[in-house]
Structure formats: C-alpha cells, structure tokens
Design an enzyme around this catalytic site. Structure first.
Site, PDB file in Angstrom:
ATOM      1  N   ARG A  34       0.838  -1.206   0.000  1.00 32.69           N
ATOM      2  CA  ARG A  34       0.000   0.000   0.000  1.00 32.69           C
ATOM      3  C   ARG A  34       0.873   1.257   0.000  1.00 32.69           C
ATOM      4  O   ARG A  34       1.888   1.315   0.693  1.00 32.69           O
ATOM      5  CB  ARG A  34      -0.952  -0.015   1.205  1.00 32.69           C
ATOM      6  CG  ARG A  34      -1.957  -1.153   1.060  1.00 32.69           C
ATOM      7  CD  ARG A  34      -3.061  -1.148   2.083  1.00 32.69           C
ATOM      8  NE  ARG A  34      -3.784  -2.413   2.006  1.00 32.69           N
ATOM      9  CZ  ARG A  34      -4.769  -2.674   1.141  1.00 32.69           C
ATOM     10  NH1 ARG A  34      -5.200  -1.740   0.326  1.00 32.69           N
ATOM     11  NH2 ARG A  34      -5.342  -3.864   1.108  1.00 32.69           N
ATOM     12  N   ASP A  35       0.441   2.226  -0.813  1.00 33.22           N
ATOM     13  CA  ASP A  35       1.155   3.507  -0.899  1.00 33.22           C
ATOM     14  C   ASP A  35       1.013   4.239   0.433  1.00 33.22           C
ATOM     15  O   ASP A  35      -0.081   4.295   1.016  1.00 33.22           O
ATOM     16  CB  ASP A  35       0.575   4.343  -2.038  1.00 33.22           C
ATOM     17  CG  ASP A  35       1.464   5.512  -2.417  1.00 33.22           C
ATOM     18  OD1 ASP A  35       1.975   5.525  -3.544  1.00 33.22           O
ATOM     19  OD2 ASP A  35       1.646   6.416  -1.567  1.00 33.22           O
ATOM     20  N   ILE A  36       2.122   4.798   0.904  1.00 33.06           N
ATOM     21  CA  ILE A  36       2.129   5.497   2.200  1.00 33.06           C
ATOM     22  C   ILE A  36       1.294   6.773   2.140  1.00 33.06           C
ATOM     23  O   ILE A  36       0.869   7.296   3.172  1.00 33.06           O
ATOM     24  CB  ILE A  36       3.596   5.792   2.608  1.00 33.06           C
ATOM     25  CG1 ILE A  36       3.731   5.909   4.103  1.00 33.06           C
ATOM     26  CG2 ILE A  36       4.142   7.012   1.898  1.00 33.06           C
ATOM     27  CD1 ILE A  36       5.179   5.880   4.582  1.00 33.06           C
ATOM     28  N   ASN A  96       4.684   6.498 -13.463  1.00 33.37           N
ATOM     29  CA  ASN A  96       5.427   7.736 -13.676  1.00 33.37           C
ATOM     30  C   ASN A  96       6.882   7.387 -13.995  1.00 33.37           C
ATOM     31  O   ASN A  96       7.475   6.518 -13.344  1.00 33.37           O
ATOM     32  CB  ASN A  96       5.366   8.608 -12.425  1.00 33.37           C
ATOM     33  CG  ASN A  96       3.948   9.047 -12.090  1.00 33.37           C
ATOM     34  OD1 ASN A  96       3.173   9.370 -12.982  1.00 33.37           O
ATOM     35  ND2 ASN A  96       3.595   9.040 -10.810  1.00 33.37           N
ATOM     36  N   GLU A 104       9.050  10.047  -8.409  1.00 32.54           N
ATOM     37  CA  GLU A 104       9.727  10.394  -7.148  1.00 32.54           C
ATOM     38  C   GLU A 104      10.727   9.310  -6.747  1.00 32.54           C
ATOM     39  O   GLU A 104      11.834   9.616  -6.290  1.00 32.54           O
ATOM     40  CB  GLU A 104       8.647  10.552  -6.070  1.00 32.54           C
ATOM     41  CG  GLU A 104       9.146  10.846  -4.673  1.00 32.54           C
ATOM     42  CD  GLU A 104       8.014  10.714  -3.641  1.00 32.54           C
ATOM     43  OE1 GLU A 104       8.340  10.423  -2.488  1.00 32.54           O
ATOM     44  OE2 GLU A 104       6.835  10.871  -4.006  1.00 32.54           O
ATOM     45  N   VAL A 105      10.335   8.056  -6.888  1.00 31.17           N
ATOM     46  CA  VAL A 105      11.191   6.945  -6.439  1.00 31.17           C
ATOM     47  C   VAL A 105      11.731   6.208  -7.677  1.00 31.17           C
ATOM     48  O   VAL A 105      10.949   5.690  -8.482  1.00 31.17           O
ATOM     49  CB  VAL A 105      10.402   5.961  -5.545  1.00 31.17           C
ATOM     50  CG1 VAL A 105      11.316   4.829  -5.076  1.00 31.17           C
ATOM     51  CG2 VAL A 105       9.787   6.691  -4.355  1.00 31.17           C
ATOM     52  N   HIS A 109       7.664   1.279 -10.515  1.00 31.98           N
ATOM     53  CA  HIS A 109       6.460   0.926  -9.763  1.00 31.98           C
ATOM     54  C   HIS A 109       5.261   1.356 -10.571  1.00 31.98           C
ATOM     55  O   HIS A 109       5.277   2.385 -11.232  1.00 31.98           O
ATOM     56  CB  HIS A 109       6.438   1.593  -8.380  1.00 31.98           C
ATOM     57  CG  HIS A 109       6.702   3.062  -8.392  1.00 31.98           C
ATOM     58  ND1 HIS A 109       7.965   3.586  -8.548  1.00 31.98           N
ATOM     59  CD2 HIS A 109       5.862   4.131  -8.274  1.00 31.98           C
ATOM     60  CE1 HIS A 109       7.897   4.914  -8.519  1.00 31.98           C
ATOM     61  NE2 HIS A 109       6.630   5.269  -8.366  1.00 31.98           N
ATOM     62  N   HIS A 111       1.284   2.333  -9.985  1.00 27.70           N
ATOM     63  CA  HIS A 111       0.248   2.665  -9.002  1.00 27.70           C
ATOM     64  C   HIS A 111      -1.050   2.013  -9.478  1.00 27.70           C
ATOM     65  O   HIS A 111      -1.441   2.194 -10.640  1.00 27.70           O
ATOM     66  CB  HIS A 111       0.002   4.169  -8.936  1.00 27.70           C
ATOM     67  CG  HIS A 111       1.173   5.009  -8.530  1.00 27.70           C
ATOM     68  ND1 HIS A 111       1.258   5.617  -7.307  1.00 27.70           N
ATOM     69  CD2 HIS A 111       2.302   5.358  -9.191  1.00 27.70           C
ATOM     70  CE1 HIS A 111       2.380   6.318  -7.231  1.00 27.70           C
ATOM     71  NE2 HIS A 111       3.037   6.179  -8.376  1.00 27.70           N
TER      72      HIS A 111
END
Ligand code: DGP
Length: 124
Positions: A34-36, A96, A104-105, A109, A111
C-alpha cells in the site's frame, strides 16, 4: 542509453526488508504494497524485484519471465483489491517515469488506484 539504478532508493530498501511495508502480495518477481500517501481508497504500488529504474528500462532489459511475473502480479493485485473489470468497478494504473513523468522513487512501480473514480486522466 545506460540506465543507472540507485540501490539506496526507498523501494530497494523495502525489497531488502530494511523498511517495513503493508504487503498486499509477494511473488517470485514482484512485491505489491500500500502507498504510504494513498490518493484513493485503494492505492497499491506494484514493483518488480529486479533493479529497474522505470517502465522503459524494464520493457527493454527485463527477461520474459520477469515481465510475465510482474504483469501477472498486477492482475492478482487487481483481484485482491476487487477492482478487476470482471468483478469490480475498475482502476487507474499509472507508471510515472523520469523527470517529465514526475517520478519520485527511481525503482519501477505501477500505481493501482481504485475504490472511487480516478477522475480525468490529466488535470493540468
Ligand atoms: P512516484 O511519484 O510515481 O515515484 O510515486 C512514489 C510513491 O511512493 C508515492 O505515491 C509515495 C510512495 N512512497 C514513498 N515512500 C514510500 C514508503 O516508504 N512506503 C510506501 N509504502 N510508499 C512510499
């Protein structure tokens, strides 16, 4: 083009077990958690276990087994979340990539966003 992977990125640390995560699914080739900073009632990140920066990197350099494993994991996560088109109300999938993708990371990944409408594809 050479892709440079930073093994100190936060998802590499999650894969090594150095940072906790709320796991939804783990397979030989993928981890879903799960995304923080959830943007929808259901917001899960699916990452390959291999060291790939972005989707284009993965698409060009991952093995067939890694690509199948990652893709199948995404399908399983959709089932687990109940967002599959055949049994649920659907989802938005976003990957992304790089500066213009506002990634960002720097570990690939996707989403998976569901549980409510994702709205228009691009807001601005
Ligand atoms: P992106 O902009 O596509 O690179 O999105 C990165 C996402 O990662 C963002 O939605 C927040 C999430 N995130 C960042 N750090 C952590 C973390 O330590 N744990 C979890 N679960 N998610 C994180």
């Amino acid at each position: 083009m050479t892709y440079i992977y930073d093994n100190q990125n936060i998802f590499a640390k999650i894969l090594r077990g150095e940072i906790p995560n709320d796991t939804v699914l783990e397979t030989d080739h993928a981890l879903a958690f799960r995304d923080i900073n959830a943007q929808r009632p259901l917001h899960v990140l699916v990452i390959p276990k291999g060291s790939y920066v972005s989707f284009d990197h993965f698409a060009k350099e991952a093995s067939g087994i890694e690509i199948i494993g990652f893709t199948r994991a995404i399908g399983k996560v959709c089932d687990i979340l109940g967002v599959s088109i055949d049994a649920g109300d659907g989802f938005r999938m976003i990957a992304n990539s790089g500066e213009h993708g506002v990634q960002e990371v720097p570990h690939l990944h996707v989403h998976i966003l569901g549980g409510s409408s994702a709205g228009r594809m691009i807001q601005s």
